[in-house]
Design an enzyme around this catalytic site. Sequence first.
Site, PDB file in Angstrom:
ATOM      1  N   LYS A 144      -2.732   4.273  -5.379  1.00 45.53           N
ATOM      2  CA  LYS A 144      -3.497   4.304  -6.745  1.00 45.53           C
ATOM      3  C   LYS A 144      -4.505   5.493  -6.562  1.00 45.53           C
ATOM      4  O   LYS A 144      -5.119   5.456  -5.617  1.00 45.53           O
ATOM      5  CB  LYS A 144      -4.069   3.049  -7.272  1.00 45.53           C
TER       6      LYS A 144
ATOM      7  N   VAL B 136      -8.846  -2.941  -4.416  1.00 43.30           N
ATOM      8  CA  VAL B 136      -9.757  -2.054  -4.548  1.00 43.30           C
ATOM      9  C   VAL B 136     -10.401  -1.805  -5.873  1.00 43.30           C
ATOM     10  O   VAL B 136     -11.456  -1.375  -6.089  1.00 43.30           O
ATOM     11  CB  VAL B 136      -8.981  -0.802  -4.018  1.00 43.30           C
TER      12      VAL B 136
ATOM     13  N   ARG C  97      -5.279 -10.803  -2.328  1.00 46.17           N
ATOM     14  CA  ARG C  97      -6.650 -10.465  -1.725  1.00 46.17           C
ATOM     15  C   ARG C  97      -7.364  -9.646  -2.765  1.00 46.17           C
ATOM     16  O   ARG C  97      -6.833  -9.652  -3.942  1.00 46.17           O
ATOM     17  CB  ARG C  97      -6.627  -9.418  -0.750  1.00 46.17           C
TER      18      ARG C  97
ATOM     19  N   GLY D 265       0.847  -0.981  -0.063  1.00 54.33           N
ATOM     20  CA  GLY D 265       0.091  -0.041  -0.085  1.00 54.33           C
ATOM     21  C   GLY D 265       0.829   1.223   0.092  1.00 54.33           C
ATOM     22  O   GLY D 265       0.529   2.148   0.492  1.00 54.33           O
ATOM     23  N   GLY D 266       2.033   1.340  -0.435  1.00 54.84           N
ATOM     24  CA  GLY D 266       2.982   2.439  -0.639  1.00 54.84           C
ATOM     25  C   GLY D 266       3.379   2.850   0.853  1.00 54.84           C
ATOM     26  O   GLY D 266       4.288   4.060   0.788  1.00 54.84           O
TER      27      GLY D 266
ATOM     28  N   VAL E  50      12.941   2.933 -11.797  1.00 59.61           N
ATOM     29  CA  VAL E  50      12.612   3.097 -13.177  1.00 59.61           C
ATOM     30  C   VAL E  50      11.599   4.329 -13.270  1.00 59.61           C
ATOM     31  O   VAL E  50      10.635   4.199 -12.867  1.00 59.61           O
ATOM     32  CB  VAL E  50      12.094   1.717 -13.888  1.00 59.61           C
TER      33      VAL E  50
ATOM     34  N   HIS F 149       2.377   7.454  -3.791  1.00 56.67           N
ATOM     35  CA  HIS F 149       2.659   5.989  -3.985  1.00 56.67           C
ATOM     36  C   HIS F 149       1.401   4.988  -3.927  1.00 56.67           C
ATOM     37  O   HIS F 149       1.416   4.005  -3.914  1.00 56.67           O
ATOM     38  CB  HIS F 149       3.718   5.283  -3.315  1.00 56.67           C
TER      39      HIS F 149
END
Lengths: 70, 446
Positions: free
Chosen positions: B235, B294, B291, B161-162, B200, B233
């Site tokens: 979404k 989202v 899992r 989850g960043g 990257v 980081h």
Amino acid sequence: MAEIRAEMVANVWKLVVTEGSAVDAGDEICILESMKMEIPVVTETAGVLQRFTVAEGDAVQEGDVIAVVA
Amino acid sequence: MIESLLVANRGEIARRVIRTARALGVRTVALHAGVDADLPHVREADEVVALPGPAAYRDVEAVVAAARATGAEAVHPGYGFLSESPALARACGKEGLLWVGPDPESMELLADKVAARNHVAARGVPVLPGTADAVTGVDGALAAARRLGYPLMVKASAGGGGIGMGVAGNDDELGRAVATAASRGRGAFGDARVLLERYVSGARHVEVQVLGLPDGSVVAFPAERDCSVQRRHQKVVEETPSPAVDAPLRSRLRAAAVTAAQSVGYRNAGTVEFLLQPGTGEFFFLEVNTRLQVEHPITEEACGVDLVELQLRVAAGEDVHVEPVEVRGHAMEFRVCAEDPVRFLPGPGAVTEWAEPSGPGIRVDSGYAAGTTVTPHFDPLLAKLVVSGADRTQVLERARDALEAFRVRGPKINLPFLREVLADPEFTSGTYDTGIVDRLVASRRP
């Protein structure tokens, strides 16, 4: 003298500096936690962190004073 | 099919799971933590258990006790909270409850990012140059940096989850990034080890939805999700298929995802995440999320499947067959969050107005309504606007109208930011990469 205020409803997660220490503009003074995010609070004023008006674990509302720098 | 299901989550994902369960005739049990007792998911379940407080959503004992008290037959964990907890999966097994997720052994292996990386690399799935062992402390990281070169991505080894992620371009930045990742990793997962990987720039984040079936085979759904629009980081807008992926690349991504999932005997729904260099078509394994994601609804809309139904059928041990799936169009998801649209700082509050858009190709998975309260205890996701259509152009048009019509008042709300993304030529052209939000913010007039 400058008052540093909370920008949102949050909990005080960690006080990063100790009262009486010198701070520069841009220094992180504490970290708030809200909605699973850690939000660093920085001072825009250089000087000495006179006192925190909150403790770790306290809940703050938007606009509440967190600390005083002078 | 199972007869009853405890949904060990809250908000939009609890409603989402309850919706499919009810359609299948499954009795549902919801949870609340007092502070969120007024949310729609609580009203929509057949039965409700009150937890002692917000922290209890992460408490294995509390969840198992709720299942026991209500006689639930199975547990669906949603995402976040205990969804990737092998401890809950095992506790369910011990209590005779069906766990709607993968086996705890594969969850454990894949949760350790370094172990997962090494495991799939040994089977020919491409990975980024990086540390073969987790690193503890700054000295170890500096030594690894000598070998790998900058820039580097620093991640908490047990993270997701960043959380704790950061980019380092030199020794000083590396020191800071390692300290942050270690402290957040220790705080969130009880593990301070970090992983370094080549960073990257100009890359896209694409992921493949997989489903491991009871017979040991793995299905990879054909429309990969592009999740390159991220802030912190994390979404915020996703679409499928990716505008950067053509048919041959799609086949290679799906094959790599199946190899990765099969290598751990993966069962049930999961997501294999990759970093893609659009120029060369090279891609690298990032991690497997064990899992429901989202952003799963865009796959459902583009492929015409119900992933929650498939999860429940696999968990029940049914002989599930997934017919060859055709991509029937395009879909996008916009995450509507309680955060300000300029700096993305969270802002809870009481919801005074809530109006969702509707119409052809519009689906809203929401967790709140007018009169409910967004509290500081949980993540800021309030709703997901899912837009589908025959092609990307139609989806962009429908999304424009839908985002205009979506109105939320009370908490801070990122709807203006989502409209900003939709108006951005880099986004509409489809050529964007993970740097899009930074560029968008930098281009704003002061």
